[in-house]
Write a protein that holds these residues in place. Structure first.
Motif, PDB file in Angstrom:
ATOM      1  N   VAL A 132       0.851  -1.201   0.000  1.00  0.00           N
ATOM      2  CA  VAL A 132       0.000   0.000   0.000  1.00  0.00           C
ATOM      3  C   VAL A 132       0.888   1.253   0.000  1.00  0.00           C
ATOM      4  N   GLY A 133       1.951   1.218   0.799  1.00  0.00           N
ATOM      5  CA  GLY A 133       2.878   2.352   0.878  1.00  0.00           C
ATOM      6  C   GLY A 133       3.486   2.666  -0.489  1.00  0.00           C
ATOM      7  N   ALA A 134       3.882   1.607  -1.220  1.00  0.00           N
ATOM      8  CA  ALA A 134       4.489   1.802  -2.546  1.00  0.00           C
ATOM      9  C   ALA A 134       3.492   2.393  -3.537  1.00  0.00           C
ATOM     10  N   VAL A 135       2.227   1.930  -3.458  1.00  0.00           N
ATOM     11  CA  VAL A 135       1.189   2.454  -4.364  1.00  0.00           C
ATOM     12  C   VAL A 135       0.923   3.931  -4.057  1.00  0.00           C
ATOM     13  N   LYS A 136       0.885   4.287  -2.776  1.00  0.00           N
ATOM     14  CA  LYS A 136       0.649   5.695  -2.397  1.00  0.00           C
ATOM     15  C   LYS A 136       1.791   6.594  -2.887  1.00  0.00           C
TER      16      LYS A 136
END
Length: 508
Positions: free
Chosen positions: A319-323
């Protein structure tokens, strides 16, 4: 009440991965027959008459599957909790569930009921937690026993088997071994079951024992369980997530739009400056603006889950990478999200249409599902011998196309963000699955990665899938969709003895 047993289901997020983090995007989440159980009873059956001055009560938490027991002291005025036993057996999800549930009881009761509550709490809280085997990976155990990778082998394990650990660490670091999970949302189901059992035991809510979710009359009580479970789960995680896993644990299968994160932000300081008893009324009165609409798979369809055995994925880091990607390329990410959202809506629309056709034209619907269950999807359209059947087939093909669109945009997003949302190994497995007779759709649930794959099959075709998966080293789990949310059970699931519903407080 002497003993209360509550259970809450695990989940599969069919659509809405990543998008569900932001309002007003919706996700379709199916609850399952894998359930987490919480058993609550008093520790002491008598309280001494001088104990009114006691400011603390005992809390004992037992997790038989991990062979762990933790002891705590709960301060009845400030509701702070302290560990008495070794700290390695701590469970923050249950700790917050206890604190917030007791705080909710004090916040909702009048003076007289608070006195009774105080007496009840002085008897201590004995909590036992048990998770269905489906929440955990037993691949290693099956291989150790020399059994084939089949659902039958899984079914041969005793219920609530002891939990195995992932000892191999991907980074080669010296980490503590992690519990090997299947991605069904065990922490959300566990937190919800504990909150529900406590609130019922403390007489704050009266939950239904009805497994038939159509007949439930306890909606206001479910709403209270939802607020407390959602808050406890977020605080234990250290972040305010989308909350779909807790929502489905409470209400069952649904179309879900998240609540505004600000509802919980007041509790972030609860541990520090504001005492918990002052925070809880705010949470209970807060503007919970999540949106849940009933949703489940159309008739004669089966949800299947498979565990590829390639090790799990860390959802928070993905999720962090997508954000991060969204921030670095706002235009491209917005475009991808828009297309993904359209594909999600198309899937939802076609599934709803199938449910409607099943209601209105049952014979045509049933006949199409039966025919298509024995054929690959490229042969389905040939079965359209009359308009009513053609409508069903077109909707089935619409579902299939929408799922291919979802997978395509999820892959694009993963490539752009540099994370394996649908890794190559999963793509090959899903393509092979979607080419089998009677398979409507297949995908990676939730945030994707290596955790699990799911498929939806027509009629009796699921055995094709389990056999093919087994040959590809994928273990088909025993999980099925079950639209029922949290409820009170009549018995301890290990013994199925009827729990006694009578108790009295003895004062010496």
């Amino acid at each position: 009440m002497a003993v209360v047993v509550a259970s809450a289901p695990g989940k599969v997020l069919m659509t809405g991965g990543y998008l569900i983090l932001e309002r007003p995007n919706a996700g379709l989440v199916l609850s399952t027959n894998a359930r987490f159980y919480a058993i609550v009873k008093p520790i002491h059956h008598q309280i001494k008459s001088d104990s009114w001055a006691w400011a603390w009560t005992d809390v004992r938490l037992t997790s038989p599957q991990l062979s762990r027991e933790a002891l705590y002291k709960l301060a009845l005025k400030t509701l702070t909790i302290q560990t008495v036993s070794p700290s390695d057996s701590r469970n923050p999800f249950v700790e917050y569930a206890v604190q917030y549930s007791v705080a909710a009881a004090y916040a909702t009761f009048d003076h007289n009921k608070r006195e009774l509550l105080h007496k009840l709490l002085l008897q201590g809280l004995d909590i036992t937690i048990l998770g269905s085997n489906d929440f955990y990976s037993y691949r290693n155990e099956i291989e150790r026993r020399g059994l084939p990778l089949t659902p039958e082998s899984l079914a041969s394990l005793p219920p609530f088997s002891s939990i195995t650990f992932n000892t191999g660490d991907a980074d080669g670091g010296d980490c503590k071994p992690e519990v090997a999970k299947t991605g069904l949302g065990s922490s959300a189901a566990m937190t919800t079951a504990v909150v529900a059992a406590l609130l019922h035991y403390l007489d704050v809510v009266k939950l239904s024992s009805s497994k038939d979710h159509q007949e439930r009359r306890d909606v206001a009580d479910l709403d209270l369980v939802h607020k407390i479970a959602q808050t406890a789960h977020c605080i234990a995680q250290g972040k305010v997530g989308s909350g779909f896993d807790v929502s489905s644990a409470v209400y069952g299968s649904q179309r879900y739009v998240r609540f505004s994160p600000e509802v919980i932000s007041s509790t972030q300081v609860a541990d520090k400056s504001v005492p918990l008893p002052d925070v809880i009324p705010e949470i209970l009165k807060g503007k919970w603006d999540h949106d849940t609409t009933e949703f489940s798979l159309p008739p004669l369809m089966t949800l299947l889950l498979g565990e590829p055995g390639t090790g799990g994925s860390s959802t928070p880091s993905m999720v962090g990478a997508v954000k991060k990607w969204q921030k670095s390329d706002p235009q491209k990410s917005l475009d991808t999200w828009k297309r993904l959202s359209e594909a999600n809506s198309a899937l939802e629309m076609q599934l709803k249409l199938l449910s409607k056709l099943a209601k209105e034209q049952w014979n045509a619907y049933k006949s199409v599902i039966y025919c298509c269950s024995m054929l690959r999807s490229d042969k389905w359209i040939e079965q359209a011998s009359e308009p009513s059947k053609e409508a069903v087939i077109k909707a089935l093909l619409g579902v299939k196309d929408a799922m291919l669109g979802i997978r395509y945009h999820m892959r694009l997003m993963g490539e752009a963000a540099g994370v394996p949302i649908e890794p190559e190994s999963q793509t090959q497995l899903l393509d092979a699955t979607m080419n089998l007779e009677g398979v409507l759709l297949a995908g990676v649930p939730g945030a994707g990665g290596f955790d699990a794959v799911f498929a939806v099959t027509l009629g009796d075709s699921s055995s094709n899938v389990t056999k093919t998966w087994s040959s590809l080293n994928v273990l088909a789990l025993l999980v099925k969709e079950d639209p029922c949310g949290v409820c009170v059970e009549s018995a301890d699931p290990r013994t199925n003895e009827i729990t006694s519903a009578v108790s009295s407080i003895h004062i010496e």
